[in-house]
Write an enzyme that holds these catalytic residues in place. Structure first.
Site, PDB file in Angstrom:
ATOM      1  N   HIS A   1     111.341  11.796  19.269  1.00 49.43           N
ATOM      2  CA  HIS A   1     112.684  13.026  19.853  1.00 49.43           C
ATOM      3  C   HIS A   1     112.323  12.993  20.980  1.00 49.43           C
ATOM      4  CE1 HIS A   1     114.258  13.386  15.439  1.00 49.43           C
ATOM      5  NE2 HIS A   1     113.940  12.197  15.654  1.00 49.43           N
TER       6      HIS A   1
ATOM      7  N   TYR B   1     115.804  19.629  11.414  1.00 47.24           N
ATOM      8  CA  TYR B   1     114.468  20.132  10.699  1.00 47.24           C
ATOM      9  C   TYR B   1     114.949  21.033   9.978  1.00 47.24           C
ATOM     10  CZ  TYR B   1     113.623  14.839  10.889  1.00 47.24           C
ATOM     11  OH  TYR B   1     114.473  13.397  10.596  1.00 47.24           O
TER      12      TYR B   1
ATOM     13  N   ARG C   1     110.557   9.573   6.845  1.00 48.90           N
ATOM     14  CA  ARG C   1     110.402  10.428   8.411  1.00 48.90           C
ATOM     15  C   ARG C   1     111.404  11.297   8.034  1.00 48.90           C
ATOM     16  NH1 ARG C   1     110.216   9.240  14.009  1.00 48.90           N
ATOM     17  NH2 ARG C   1     111.978   9.419  14.976  1.00 48.90           N
TER      18      ARG C   1
ATOM     19  N   ARG D   1     109.931   5.426  12.515  1.00 50.71           N
ATOM     20  CA  ARG D   1     110.778   4.542  12.203  1.00 50.71           C
ATOM     21  C   ARG D   1     110.454   3.208  11.474  1.00 50.71           C
ATOM     22  NH1 ARG D   1     110.998   6.188  17.432  1.00 50.71           N
ATOM     23  NH2 ARG D   1     113.168   7.946  17.429  1.00 50.71           N
TER      24      ARG D   1
ATOM     25  N   HIS E   1     115.342   6.329   7.040  1.00 52.17           N
ATOM     26  CA  HIS E   1     114.230   6.911   7.413  1.00 52.17           C
ATOM     27  C   HIS E   1     113.848   8.198   5.918  1.00 52.17           C
ATOM     28  CE1 HIS E   1     115.039   6.404  11.269  1.00 52.17           C
ATOM     29  NE2 HIS E   1     115.840   6.724  11.739  1.00 52.17           N
TER      30      HIS E   1
ATOM     31  N   LYS F   1     112.066   4.299  20.710  1.00 52.50           N
ATOM     32  CA  LYS F   1     113.175   3.873  21.343  1.00 52.50           C
ATOM     33  C   LYS F   1     113.098   4.450  23.009  1.00 52.50           C
ATOM     34  CE  LYS F   1     116.730   5.381  17.919  1.00 52.50           C
ATOM     35  NZ  LYS F   1     117.714   6.130  16.886  1.00 52.50           N
TER      36      LYS F   1
END
Length: 308
Positions: A280, A289, A257, A159, A254, A183
């Site tokens: 994630h 994706y 990414r 990120r 992003h 995160k």
């Protein structure tokens, strides 16, 4: 029935107390961010104001009231994504009231969430990425810094915030890995290829000391003022180099990414490996994706297979 929100009066102390108690409870339970709590507060307050105009309150509503409010939101042309967030907030709120014994029935029981369109991330082709990486001027320390940042971003799928906050102890050039705090304070180790590692070594040798004015600092990618760079500054740098490279596509912070994830999947990477690399926590977040990769594969099949 469609009263304008702007004409609605302030909430009663009791209503404010009900909302404040709920927000305190979910903050304690889930450790939500200030932004999330503010969103919940806004959703609950607007609904409570609308109810008060109809002589109701948050603890005395029916499924029909909720349906009417959703219809009102539709009249106000509020987006389905915003209504989905509102419904998620209400589910949590009324579940909490049931658990606490404040209510005996859940007015949300019969309410369905709207089906949201799946938004696919915009991605760059591998040729686009090569053009972007080749854009910075390597004779300039800032250009070398930007090239290295782009290489690391694309090589590791970071990120933007993770990239600009990198410190020297997070990078291990002996093992070619980067340690990232993502995160939810989740740490992950990301391998980087030899190419990105080579650019980092070159940058550490030729540009970083100049940018820091030879002052000791742990920040990996300092700004021209020898301080940590902001997300916004780096984002302007990406847009600048995209223009230089002649990339005329909508970009987001992003973008690289997304390209990292898509290109890995296009080359046969396992979805769970990509999930771990991206940090994630939920595989469904990564699965978006596969739609991009699948579309590309179909196009390739149609173009090159004898029976395509």
């Amino acid at each position: 029935m469609s009263h304008d929100v702007t004409a609605m009066q302030a909430l009663s102390p009791q209503e404010e107390s009900v909302i404040a108690l709920y927000l305190d409870a979910i903050w304690m339970e889930k450790g939500l961010s200030k932004n999330s709590l503010d969103s919940y507060k806004t959703d609950l307050t607007l609904f409570a104001q609308w109810l008060s105009v109809h002589g109701k309150n948050l603890l005395a509503v029916s499924s029909a009231d909720l349906q009417l409010y959703l219809a009102y939101r539709l009249e106000q042309k509020l987006q389905s994504r915003s209504s989905a967030r509102f419904l998620s907030c209400m589910r949590g709120f009324y579940r909490h009231q049931l658990r606490e014994g404040v209510l005996q029935e859940n007015p949300m029981a019969l309410i369905e969430s709207p089906k949201l369109p799946r938004s696919l991330p915009k991605s760059l082709t591998e040729a686009d990425v090569e053009a972007l990486l080749g854009a910075p001027d390597l004779d300039d320390p800032v250009g070398l810094r930007d090239r290295t940042m782009l290489e690391v971003l694309y090589a590791c799928g970071l990120r933007v915030t993770e990239l600009v906050t990198l410190t020297m102890p997070q990078i291990n050039l002996r093992q070619n890995v980067i340690r990232v705090m993502g995160k939810g304070s989740k740490e992950r180790l990301i391998p980087m290829g030899e190419e990105a590692a080579a650019w980092l070594e070159k940058y550490f040798r030729e540009a970083r000391p100049f940018l820091l004015n030879n002052l000791p600092d742990e920040v990996v990618f300092p700004s021209t003022r020898a301080q940590a760079m902001t997300r916004q500054t780096f984002w302007h740098r990406i847009k600048h180099w995209a223009t230089v490279a002649g990339i005329d596509k909508p970009l987001s912070p992003h973008t690289l990414r997304h390209a990292f994830a898509t290109h890995l999947l296009n080359h046969g990477a396992d979805l769970r490996v990509v999930q771990l690399l991206l940090g994630h926590s939920d595989l469904s977040t990564t699965q978006i994706y596969t739609h991009i990769a699948r579309t590309r594969m179909k196009a390739q099949h149609a173009a090159h297979h004898p029976r395509g």
